[in-house]
Write a protein that holds these residues in place. Structure first.
Motif, PDB file in Angstrom:
ATOM      1  N   ALA A 136       0.837  -1.204   0.000  1.00 21.40           N
ATOM      2  CA  ALA A 136       0.000   0.000   0.000  1.00 21.40           C
ATOM      3  C   ALA A 136       0.870   1.252   0.000  1.00 21.40           C
ATOM      4  O   ALA A 136       0.573   2.240  -0.689  1.00 21.40           O
ATOM      5  CB  ALA A 136      -0.923  -0.011   1.204  1.00 21.40           C
ATOM      6  N   GLN A 137       1.961   1.227   0.769  1.00 21.21           N
ATOM      7  CA  GLN A 137       2.851   2.391   0.831  1.00 21.21           C
ATOM      8  C   GLN A 137       3.522   2.646  -0.510  1.00 21.21           C
ATOM      9  O   GLN A 137       3.683   3.805  -0.931  1.00 21.21           O
ATOM     10  CB  GLN A 137       3.904   2.173   1.924  1.00 21.21           C
ATOM     11  CG  GLN A 137       3.310   2.247   3.331  1.00 21.21           C
ATOM     12  CD  GLN A 137       4.245   1.716   4.393  1.00 21.21           C
ATOM     13  OE1 GLN A 137       5.127   0.900   4.099  1.00 21.21           O
ATOM     14  NE2 GLN A 137       4.057   2.159   5.631  1.00 21.21           N
ATOM     15  N   VAL A 138       3.893   1.586  -1.198  1.00 21.85           N
ATOM     16  CA  VAL A 138       4.475   1.754  -2.541  1.00 21.85           C
ATOM     17  C   VAL A 138       3.451   2.402  -3.461  1.00 21.85           C
ATOM     18  O   VAL A 138       3.763   3.318  -4.239  1.00 21.85           O
ATOM     19  CB  VAL A 138       4.940   0.396  -3.102  1.00 21.85           C
ATOM     20  CG1 VAL A 138       5.280   0.521  -4.579  1.00 21.85           C
ATOM     21  CG2 VAL A 138       6.153  -0.101  -2.334  1.00 21.85           C
ATOM     22  N   GLY A 139       2.216   1.936  -3.388  1.00 20.44           N
ATOM     23  CA  GLY A 139       1.176   2.514  -4.234  1.00 20.44           C
ATOM     24  C   GLY A 139       0.954   3.989  -3.954  1.00 20.44           C
ATOM     25  O   GLY A 139       0.547   4.744  -4.849  1.00 20.44           O
ATOM     26  N   LEU A 140       1.241   4.426  -2.725  1.00 18.09           N
ATOM     27  CA  LEU A 140       1.083   5.837  -2.354  1.00 18.09           C
ATOM     28  C   LEU A 140       2.387   6.619  -2.500  1.00 18.09           C
ATOM     29  O   LEU A 140       2.446   7.804  -2.144  1.00 18.09           O
ATOM     30  CB  LEU A 140       0.569   5.944  -0.908  1.00 18.09           C
ATOM     31  CG  LEU A 140      -0.849   5.383  -0.674  1.00 18.09           C
ATOM     32  CD1 LEU A 140      -1.146   5.309   0.810  1.00 18.09           C
ATOM     33  CD2 LEU A 140      -1.893   6.243  -1.393  1.00 18.09           C
ATOM     34  N   GLY A 141       3.448   5.943  -2.974  1.00 19.25           N
ATOM     35  CA  GLY A 141       4.713   6.633  -3.210  1.00 19.25           C
ATOM     36  C   GLY A 141       5.612   6.762  -1.997  1.00 19.25           C
ATOM     37  O   GLY A 141       6.621   7.464  -2.043  1.00 19.25           O
ATOM     38  N   ASP A 142       5.297   6.083  -0.917  1.00 18.41           N
ATOM     39  CA  ASP A 142       6.116   6.172   0.297  1.00 18.41           C
ATOM     40  C   ASP A 142       7.084   4.992   0.311  1.00 18.41           C
ATOM     41  O   ASP A 142       6.918   4.011   1.047  1.00 18.41           O
ATOM     42  CB  ASP A 142       5.195   6.157   1.523  1.00 18.41           C
ATOM     43  CG  ASP A 142       5.956   6.427   2.820  1.00 18.41           C
ATOM     44  OD1 ASP A 142       7.190   6.577   2.763  1.00 18.41           O
ATOM     45  OD2 ASP A 142       5.302   6.485   3.882  1.00 18.41           O
ATOM     46  N   PHE A 143       8.154   5.112  -0.488  1.00 16.58           N
ATOM     47  CA  PHE A 143       9.073   3.987  -0.684  1.00 16.58           C
ATOM     48  C   PHE A 143       9.918   3.708   0.559  1.00 16.58           C
ATOM     49  O   PHE A 143      10.176   2.552   0.900  1.00 16.58           O
ATOM     50  CB  PHE A 143       9.976   4.248  -1.893  1.00 16.58           C
ATOM     51  CG  PHE A 143       9.214   4.372  -3.177  1.00 16.58           C
ATOM     52  CD1 PHE A 143       8.749   3.232  -3.829  1.00 16.58           C
ATOM     53  CD2 PHE A 143       8.941   5.613  -3.732  1.00 16.58           C
ATOM     54  CE1 PHE A 143       8.029   3.337  -5.019  1.00 16.58           C
ATOM     55  CE2 PHE A 143       8.219   5.722  -4.906  1.00 16.58           C
ATOM     56  CZ  PHE A 143       7.758   4.588  -5.561  1.00 16.58           C
ATOM     57  N   ASP A 144      10.345   4.742   1.251  1.00 15.47           N
ATOM     58  CA  ASP A 144      11.195   4.531   2.429  1.00 15.47           C
ATOM     59  C   ASP A 144      10.456   3.760   3.519  1.00 15.47           C
ATOM     60  O   ASP A 144      11.003   2.832   4.123  1.00 15.47           O
ATOM     61  CB  ASP A 144      11.684   5.872   2.985  1.00 15.47           C
ATOM     62  CG  ASP A 144      12.692   6.544   2.060  1.00 15.47           C
ATOM     63  OD1 ASP A 144      13.335   5.811   1.274  1.00 15.47           O
ATOM     64  OD2 ASP A 144      12.828   7.780   2.129  1.00 15.47           O
ATOM     65  N   SER A 145       9.198   4.124   3.772  1.00 18.44           N
ATOM     66  CA  SER A 145       8.416   3.411   4.782  1.00 18.44           C
ATOM     67  C   SER A 145       8.178   1.969   4.360  1.00 18.44           C
ATOM     68  O   SER A 145       8.200   1.046   5.186  1.00 18.44           O
ATOM     69  CB  SER A 145       7.069   4.101   5.009  1.00 18.44           C
ATOM     70  OG  SER A 145       7.244   5.399   5.547  1.00 18.44           O
ATOM     71  N   SER A 146       7.976   1.768   3.053  1.00 15.85           N
ATOM     72  CA  SER A 146       7.769   0.421   2.550  1.00 15.85           C
ATOM     73  C   SER A 146       9.001  -0.447   2.775  1.00 15.85           C
ATOM     74  O   SER A 146       8.889  -1.607   3.207  1.00 15.85           O
ATOM     75  CB  SER A 146       7.419   0.473   1.066  1.00 15.85           C
ATOM     76  OG  SER A 146       7.262  -0.823   0.547  1.00 15.85           O
ATOM     77  N   ILE A 147      10.166   0.124   2.536  1.00 14.86           N
ATOM     78  CA  ILE A 147      11.416  -0.619   2.758  1.00 14.86           C
ATOM     79  C   ILE A 147      11.553  -1.010   4.220  1.00 14.86           C
ATOM     80  O   ILE A 147      11.920  -2.144   4.557  1.00 14.86           O
ATOM     81  CB  ILE A 147      12.613   0.223   2.283  1.00 14.86           C
ATOM     82  CG1 ILE A 147      12.608   0.312   0.744  1.00 14.86           C
ATOM     83  CG2 ILE A 147      13.928  -0.356   2.794  1.00 14.86           C
ATOM     84  CD1 ILE A 147      13.603   1.311   0.188  1.00 14.86           C
ATOM     85  N   ASP A 148      11.224  -0.090   5.125  1.00 11.06           N
ATOM     86  CA  ASP A 148      11.324  -0.380   6.566  1.00 11.06           C
ATOM     87  C   ASP A 148      10.380  -1.518   6.944  1.00 11.06           C
ATOM     88  O   ASP A 148      10.738  -2.415   7.725  1.00 11.06           O
ATOM     89  CB  ASP A 148      10.982   0.869   7.381  1.00 11.06           C
ATOM     90  CG  ASP A 148      12.056   1.947   7.256  1.00 11.06           C
ATOM     91  OD1 ASP A 148      13.199   1.601   6.885  1.00 11.06           O
ATOM     92  OD2 ASP A 148      11.742   3.123   7.545  1.00 11.06           O
TER      93      ASP A 148
END
Length: 1014
Positions: A915-927
């Protein structure tokens, strides 16, 4: 119509009293009433009400207050609160409608009449003014402005008394006023003009010695408090008395145009108000509100809860409204070594208190009392009452009288009374009272804990505070240590035998034999659980009707507290007292065994709905069916377990400590069965499973050991501790096979298969599932076959074999009874929803997931709720609704903070990262993905680890190609180990990447070694 500022602020409108009990609201009315017809500007009004620290919203609050006051005054057209043009308020009324101004008008008239020489008429006016001026002004209102007003009115009141009694003496009424003057001087010992009048009245009544003693008293008071001497006028009177001067003789032949009032004692019997009375503001306000329409107030509550303190506090505040006196009578219903006061004896005391003759015929005393009170305005406090029968003859007949009653019993047969039940204080209130009584600052360490040990009971708090205050070497921690040490806190608080235990004993003696027996035995029941009539019947060894009557008596006598209709609890200190009474071990053991048998029967009945299977436990217990509450459905069972889990825990622990191993096993198994369906690493699952296994081994009972060993394995499996769980399951399989129990063998095989599946070894899990399914089908174990087929369908779904998954779900659905197997049906909905989502039928999938969530919420099944939310998030991800998917994933993680289910947490983290990737939040997705990898690696969940690695690798391709390739390679190996088809997809992905990077080896994802030319 009269607005009263003397006493508590109130409005008398057409014979009906409207009390303004809220202090700030009363202050607004008083601030306007002291200057009727004149505007009070808003800043000044705010200052009068709040002082120098008003709230930011004071203007808005004032608007609300004036609206409330207008509602109080709406029944009269003689008083209005008006808004002025200059942004203020005024009270539009004749000053004569306010007691303060009427008093001033009467005293001014009296002064004029006295100047004209008409002393008799002046005396009449002063008397009218004095009838209005009895008592302290603005009671209950705090602040500098209110205190200034009280000080001013005290000065005016002193002048009024001086003139009034001077006139009485001038007219020769010394025998009439001596009692009144004695009472007033006792309250105003430094008021020399009144002392002078008292001395003269005493001398004229033939009490010269008393007059001289009054002089010595005021002389001593002046010296001690003001370092002053009596005035020359008082000293002169003293000298005249010493000399028996004829000047002091009462006037002779004075023309008495009015007759002196007959001597009529004005009793003032109220004991002192509690210093620093606090903690009962809401109850006091309820009482003051009730007084408006109810001439009888009955306060009930358990021993030590503060009934008398509240009654006296209220009586002191209301005293000024009852000019004919205030009576106090202890009816001795709960007094040591003294019988309750008989009604005829109480009537004799009351009649003597008001100066009336006491008829010799006891039956005539009630009529005499009603006659005496018919035209009086009196306040009567009847403390420590026993019953309505004791009280009926004592309640005054006059409509102007108020009776406040206190009793440990609910006086249900006193219908004319307004009943107020007191309960223990709140933690904050009790801590405040203890700190105040002990002389400690607020927030002192240990105070909150002491208040808790005292059960938030005012009497216990005051006893504890007294102990601390009178032992200077003790700290609060020392007192707390004594209260929580070896002996029960009740004994520490009993002091010299006149404390709590003595108070409780009197309540206990007032019970009948059945209620006393039940009270003792209730100490066996865990403190944190509700008591109902079924529990009471089992403990008492009585019928439901008999137990129900005993419960109601205990409730009416405040030996129990009701928390819901038919459900009760006992105060902690009363529980200690009940336990101290339980000295007969045979009585205790018999009651405990009946209770344990009842809960074994109930728990197994509930478990049959939660985990349907044949009961293969040999020992049957059969308490009387009437003692069992009804459990006839899954919803009944799911409601019963959480409400009674604390009792089951307590009984199991007691049984284990006592070596009652059969009870340990019979209780541990249903506890584990229920907790298993709730999910998570509940703190009690492990110790209770271990207790059960120990008990089974002591009994050499292989069946019990097998079942409880299996539960041990499930507990460790849920925590992700595969290495510990597997040996337990293997031991369970061995035991079940040795016994020849197919159902047990199937359960253990299913659990081993689950371990393999959660480890990411689907190829190893599926044969085990199939073996368990074959045994279940052959042996007719329908419930288990349903469960395992649904579980196996989940593994086929992960292997992308959707046809096989649907086959097992169809088989399971044909076997399901929608009522008996309701939870299995919900599990099936989840698996169907997953398949539909994967197949692209998102609407149908969403409907099923929503049904799963709805069921889980209604029945409080956390792991099922988390799964339903996971399915909802999958649908949202498929649709590209990443915000909704994010919310669903976060909800799962919030729930998982309370339930330790690491595999589900990995699943939710992977979903959240998408979901975070879909919203463009790549750093949070990696964590999120790194966290998922760490958890899955720790618990050995290969497939989850492979999913997280694959997703993280794709995110890192543009940042760190080397780490990305390593992650893909390891994911491919993890998928391959479990036989998952995703390994093929990753192989293709690695091949694609190798075409673009000649340093990548397709098979491994490793970089090719570089060669360098010299």
């Amino acid at each position: 119509m009269l607005i009263r500022l003397i006493g508590s602020v109130r409005a008398d409108i057409d014979g009906r009293v409207h009390r303004i009990t809220a202090p700030k609201l009363a202050c607004v009315l008083a601030a306007l009433a002291v200057q009727p017809g004149n505007p009070v500007e808003i800043p000044e009004l705010i200052s009068r009400v709040w002082g120098h620290q008003p709230p930011e919203t004071a203007v808005g609050i004032l608007y609300n207050y004036t609206a409330r006051l207008r509602a109080v005054l709406r029944d009269t057209d003689r008083v209005h609160i008006r808004k002025t043009r200059s942004s203020g308020y005024l009270l539009d009324t004749d000053p004569n409608h306010i007691d303060l101004h009427r008093i001033r008008a009467l005293t001014a008239r009296a002064d004029r009449e006295a100047e004209r020489g008409d002393l008799a008429a002046a005396l009449q006016s002063w008397r009218e003014a004095n009838d209005l001026a009895r008592g302290e002004a603005l009671l209950g209102i705090h602040g500098r402005w209110a205190e200034d007003q009280r000080s001013l009115l005290r000065t005016e009141q002193l002048k009024l008394w001086t003139n009034l009694y001077g006139a009485e003496l001038a007219l020769g009424h010394h025998d009439t006023v001596i009692n009144e003057l004695t009472q007033i001087v006792a309250r105003q010992p430094l008021a020399e003009p009144l002392v002078k009048h008292l001395m003269l009245a005493q001398y004229r009544c033939g009490q010269a010695a008393a007059a001289l003693e009054s002089f010595e008293t005021v002389k001593r008071q002046l010296r001690d408090h003001l370092n002053a001497y009596p005035s020359p006028q008082l000293q002169h009177l003293h000298q005249l008395i010493l000399n028996h001067d004829p000047e002091l003789t009462a006037p002779i032949n004075v023309a008495r145009s009015i007759q002196p009032q007959p001597v009529r004692p004005i009793p003032a019997q109220l004991p002192a108000d509690t210093i620093g009375f606090t903690g009962r503001d809401a109850d006091a306000e309820q009482l003051f509100t009730a007084v408006t329409n109810h001439p009888v107030i009955a306060i009930d509550g358990m021993a030590g809860v503060g009934k008398t303190a509240l009654a006296l506090h209220a009586a002191h505040r209301l005293a000024s409204e009852f000019p004919d006196g205030q009576l106090f009578l202890d009816l001795r219903a709960y007094t040591h070594n003294v019988s309750p006061l008989a009604s005829d004896t109480a009537l004799a005391q009351l009649l003597r208190s008001v100066g009336a003759e006491v008829p010799d015929n006891k039956k005539e005393r009630t009529a005499a009392w009603r006659t005496e009170t018919s035209e009086r305005k009196m306040l009567l406090v009847l403390d420590n009452a026993n019953s309505a029968e004791q009280l009926h003859p004592l309640v005054p007949n006059g409509s102007g009288c108020l009776t406040i009653i206190t009793s440990r019993r609910r006086l249900v047969n006193l219908p004319e009374a307004r009943h107020i039940s007191l309960h223990p204080l709140s933690p904050a209130q009790s801590a405040r009272i203890f700190a105040m009584e002990a002389g400690l600052p607020e927030g002192q360490p240990g105070v909150d804990d002491i208040a808790s040990v005292c059960g938030h009971l005012p009497l216990a708090l005051r006893i504890a505070a007294s102990r601390l205050r009178n032992r200077p070497s003790w700290t609060p921690e020392d007192l707390l240590s004594r209260l929580t040490g070896g002996q029960a806190p009740l004994r520490e608080l009993d002091g010299t035998g006149h404390g709590l235990m003595a108070a409780f004993e009197l309540s206990y003696r007032g019970l009948d034999a059945t209620a006393r027996s039940l009270f003792r035995r209730l100490s066996i029941f865990p403190a944190s659980s509700d008591i109902d009539k079924f529990v009471a019947a089992v403990l008492a060894g009585a019928s439901l009707d008999s137990a129900d009557m005993a419960l109601k008596q205990l409730l009416d006598d405040h030996m129990l507290q009701a928390f819901a209709p038919g459900r009760y609890r006992m105060h902690d200190l009363l529980r200690d007292y009940a336990a101290a009474l339980m000295t007969d071990s045979a009585e205790r053991d018999a009651a405990w065994l009946r209770l344990a048998d009842r809960y074994v029967r109930q728990a197994w009945r509930a478990l049959e709905f939660i985990t349907p299977h044949s009961r293969d436990w040999a020992r049957l217990v059969s308490p009387a069916d009437s003692h069992l509450s009804m459990i006839d459905s899954l919803s009944d069972a799911e409601a019963w377990f959480p409400r009674h889990l604390g009792v089951l825990e307590n009984l199991t622990q007691q049984a284990f400590r006592s070596g009652l191993d059969e009870y340990v096993i019979d209780l541990c198994i249903p506890i584990q069965g229920y907790l298993l369906r709730q999910g998570g690493g509940s703190d009690i699952r492990l110790p209770f499973a271990e207790m059960g296994v120990s008990a089974a081994r002591r009994l050499n009972d292989l069946t019990a050991e097998a079942r409880l060993t299996n539960y041990l394995g499930i507990y460790h499996s849920d925590l992700g501790d595969i290495r510990t769980s597997t040996p337990h399951f293997q031991r369970a399989v061995t035991l079940w096979r040795e016994i020849g129990n197919s159902a047990g063998e199937v359960a253990a095989l299913n659990n081993i298969a689950n371990i393999e599946a959660n480890s990411g070894m689907a190829n190893a899990a599926l044969p085990l599932y199939q073996t368990a399914i074959d045994i279940s089908s052959r042996e007719g174990l329908t419930s288990q076959e349903i469960h395992i087929r649904i579980t196996a369908a989940g593994q086929y779904y992960k292997l992308e074999r959707l046809g096989d998954a649907s086959f097992h779900l169809d088989k399971a659905e044909r076997l399901i009874d929608p009522v008996r197997h309701r939870r299995q049906l919900v599990r099936l909905w989840f698996q169907r929803g997953s398949i539909l989502c994967e197949s692209g039928d998102l609407a149908a999938a969403e409907r099923l997931f929503n049904q799963v969530v709805e069921y889980a919420r209604e029945n409080q099944v956390p792991d099922m709720l988390i799964s339903g939310q996971w399915g909802t998030a999958q649908v949202c991800l498929q649709r590209g609704d990443y915000s909704a998917a994010l919310t669903s994933a976060q909800q799962q993680l919030e729930a998982l903070e309370r339930w330790y289910l690491p595999y589900l947490k990995c699943r939710a983290l992977i979903q959240l990262s998408r979901a975070q990737v879909g919203l463009g939040d790549f750093d949070s997705s990696i964590d999120c993905l790194r966290n998922a990898i760490a958890i899955s690696d720790r618990i050995g969940a290969r497939r989850a680890s492979a999913q997280a690695r694959e997703s993280l690798a794709e995110l890192l391709l543009k940042r760190d190609i080397s780490e990305s390739l390593k992650l893909l390679a390891s994911a491919q190996q993890l998928y391959a180990a479990g036989g998952y088809p995703q390994q093929t997809r990753i192989e293709r992905r690695l091949s694609e990447l190798s075409l673009n990077d000649p340093h990548v080896t397709p098979a491994t994802g490793k970089e090719k070694p570089c060669s360098f030319e010299s």
